[in-house]
Scaffold this active site. Structure first.
Site, PDB file in Angstrom:
ATOM      1  N   LEU A 149      43.490  54.815  43.935  1.00 21.53           N
ATOM      2  CA  LEU A 149      44.782  54.243  44.308  1.00 21.53           C
ATOM      3  C   LEU A 149      44.587  53.217  45.418  1.00 21.53           C
ATOM      4  CD1 LEU A 149      47.688  54.725  43.243  1.00 21.53           C
ATOM      5  CD2 LEU A 149      48.107  56.013  45.339  1.00 21.53           C
ATOM      6  N   GLY A 150      43.678  52.271  45.171  1.00 16.07           N
ATOM      7  CA  GLY A 150      43.518  51.131  46.059  1.00 16.07           C
ATOM      8  C   GLY A 150      44.473  50.025  45.660  1.00 16.07           C
ATOM      9  N   ILE A 152      44.294  47.786  43.286  1.00 21.48           N
ATOM     10  CA  ILE A 152      44.514  47.704  41.838  1.00 21.48           C
ATOM     11  C   ILE A 152      45.307  48.906  41.353  1.00 21.48           C
ATOM     12  CG2 ILE A 152      43.387  47.695  39.581  1.00 21.48           C
ATOM     13  CD1 ILE A 152      41.055  46.182  40.935  1.00 21.48           C
ATOM     14  N   VAL A 226      39.321  49.263  33.922  1.00 20.72           N
ATOM     15  CA  VAL A 226      39.278  47.913  34.484  1.00 20.72           C
ATOM     16  C   VAL A 226      38.497  47.916  35.797  1.00 20.72           C
ATOM     17  CG1 VAL A 226      41.388  47.040  33.396  1.00 20.72           C
ATOM     18  CG2 VAL A 226      41.542  48.298  35.575  1.00 20.72           C
ATOM     19  N   ARG A 228      34.592  49.551  36.657  1.00 19.01           N
ATOM     20  CA  ARG A 228      33.206  49.270  36.336  1.00 19.01           C
ATOM     21  C   ARG A 228      32.769  50.181  35.197  1.00 19.01           C
ATOM     22  NH1 ARG A 228      33.682  45.133  38.754  1.00 19.01           N
ATOM     23  NH2 ARG A 228      32.471  44.403  40.563  1.00 19.01           N
ATOM     24  N   GLU A 257      26.308  45.089  30.927  1.00 21.30           N
ATOM     25  CA  GLU A 257      27.047  43.908  30.498  1.00 21.30           C
ATOM     26  C   GLU A 257      26.100  42.713  30.370  1.00 21.30           C
ATOM     27  OE1 GLU A 257      31.413  44.948  32.490  1.00 21.30           O
ATOM     28  OE2 GLU A 257      30.251  43.272  33.260  1.00 21.30           O
ATOM     29  N   HIS A 275      35.166  41.625  30.350  1.00 21.19           N
ATOM     30  CA  HIS A 275      35.211  41.639  31.819  1.00 21.19           C
ATOM     31  C   HIS A 275      35.950  40.402  32.365  1.00 21.19           C
ATOM     32  CE1 HIS A 275      32.951  43.117  35.654  1.00 21.19           C
ATOM     33  NE2 HIS A 275      34.180  42.737  35.932  1.00 21.19           N
TER      34      HIS A 275
END
Length: 310
Positions: A149-150, A152, A226, A228, A257, A275
């Site tokens: 819950l940062g 983003i 969304v 890593r 990736e 990404h």
């Protein structure tokens, strides 16, 4: 007269920054073309934080004192190792959070409402009227669990609330929030129709979304990532999708990736993007400008604008 500082760009993805760096008066080298570069003069690296910078490589740059991440994330950098050697690390703190949250909600809608699959049906000439008689549930009233819950995570929570969805979250550290915190990641997954992975990646949460958490989301559930790719056990995710223990997955990040097309060719229930969640014409210029500000502060001997937190 002393030469301008030498800055290394760590990856070809960031090559477009060369003109901006040169415009600020720096000499610029690219890691992909190191022949003839005086490595002993490199004092700063401009970096995409998800890409690993090994200690062996960093030790080959004796004058290095700054790694300036253009990205918000910096999981490819061992910050503690760098600090122990007097190397500062900066990042673009929260600058693309709104765009990443938009993308997360887009992935939720595209997956939950079969938008990508529907597009493929129409384009392939397979539209049958009886397909409309097997509808999926809507989004209103569904439970969304957010891992992290940062910046983003909070932006995602605000958006899905506007759709009438119920929000809860989990992170390793309690914090003040208007949404309830689950007792554990497993409890969050078990109580969610949709699990959104939006936390910062580090060694503590590598493959934290494991087979047990994936199974808890269940055959009717959706996992969205969304953050890593390293946070999800990707092999376990694919296995669960194939045998029906997980309903759907919508992913913008992978491990490694770029991911291969073959890996996902026969995996059902997926919506995949390369990404791009945080890359918009609004956020990228801000992130580049932030990186340049950190470089300017460093070379001027001033406090860094956004050093990574302790």
């Amino acid at each position: 007269m002393s030469q301008a500082p030498l800055v290394l760009i760590s990856h070809e993805m960031l090559k477009p920054m060369q003109a901006a760096l040169e415009g600020q008066g720096y000499r610029v080298a690219g890691r992909w073309a190191m022949e003839g570069v005086e490595v002993g003069e490199i004092r700063a690296i401009v970096h995409a934080g998800e890409i690993a910078l090994t200690p062996e490589f960093l030790e080959s740059l004796p004058a290095l004192k700054l790694i300036a991440c253009v990205s918000v994330g910096y999981d490819g950098v061992d910050v503690a190792w760098c600090r122990a050697r007097g190397i500062e690390v900066t990042h673009a703190d929260g600058l693309n959070a709104e765009d990443v949250a938009d993308h997360a909600v887009g992935l939720i809608i595209a997956s939950w409402r079969n938008i990508v699959a529907g597009d493929q049906i129409v384009r392939a000439g397979k539209w049958r009227n009886d397909d409309r008689m097997g509808p999926r549930p809507g989004l209103k009233g569904r439970k969304v669990g957010i891992m992290g819950l940062g910046h983003i995570g909070q932006a995602v929570a605000t958006r899905v609330e506007a759709f009438g969805m119920q929000v809860s979250w989990w992170g390793p550290r309690p914090k003040e929030a208007r949404w309830p915190r689950a007792e554990s990641l497993l409890a969050l997954a078990a109580d969610s129709d949709i699990l959104v992975v939006a936390c910062r990646a580090d060694a503590s949460n590598r493959k934290a979304v494991d087979a047990e958490v994936i199974a808890a989301v269940g055959p009717r559930g959706l996992i969205v990532n969304v953050a890593r790719g390293s946070i999800i056990d990707e092999d376990a995710l694919i296995a669960a999708l194939k045998d029906g223990r997980l309903g759907r997955a919508a992913l913008d990040v992978f491990s490694p990736e770029p991911t291969s097309a073959e890996r996902w060719a026969d995996v059902p229930g997926t919506v995949l993007t390369p990404h791009t969640a945080g890359s918009t014409v609004d956020s990228v210029p801000k992130m580049v400008a932030h990186c340049l500000e950190n470089l300017a502060a460093f070379f001027a001997g001033k406090p860094l604008v956004t050093p990574v937190p302790d």
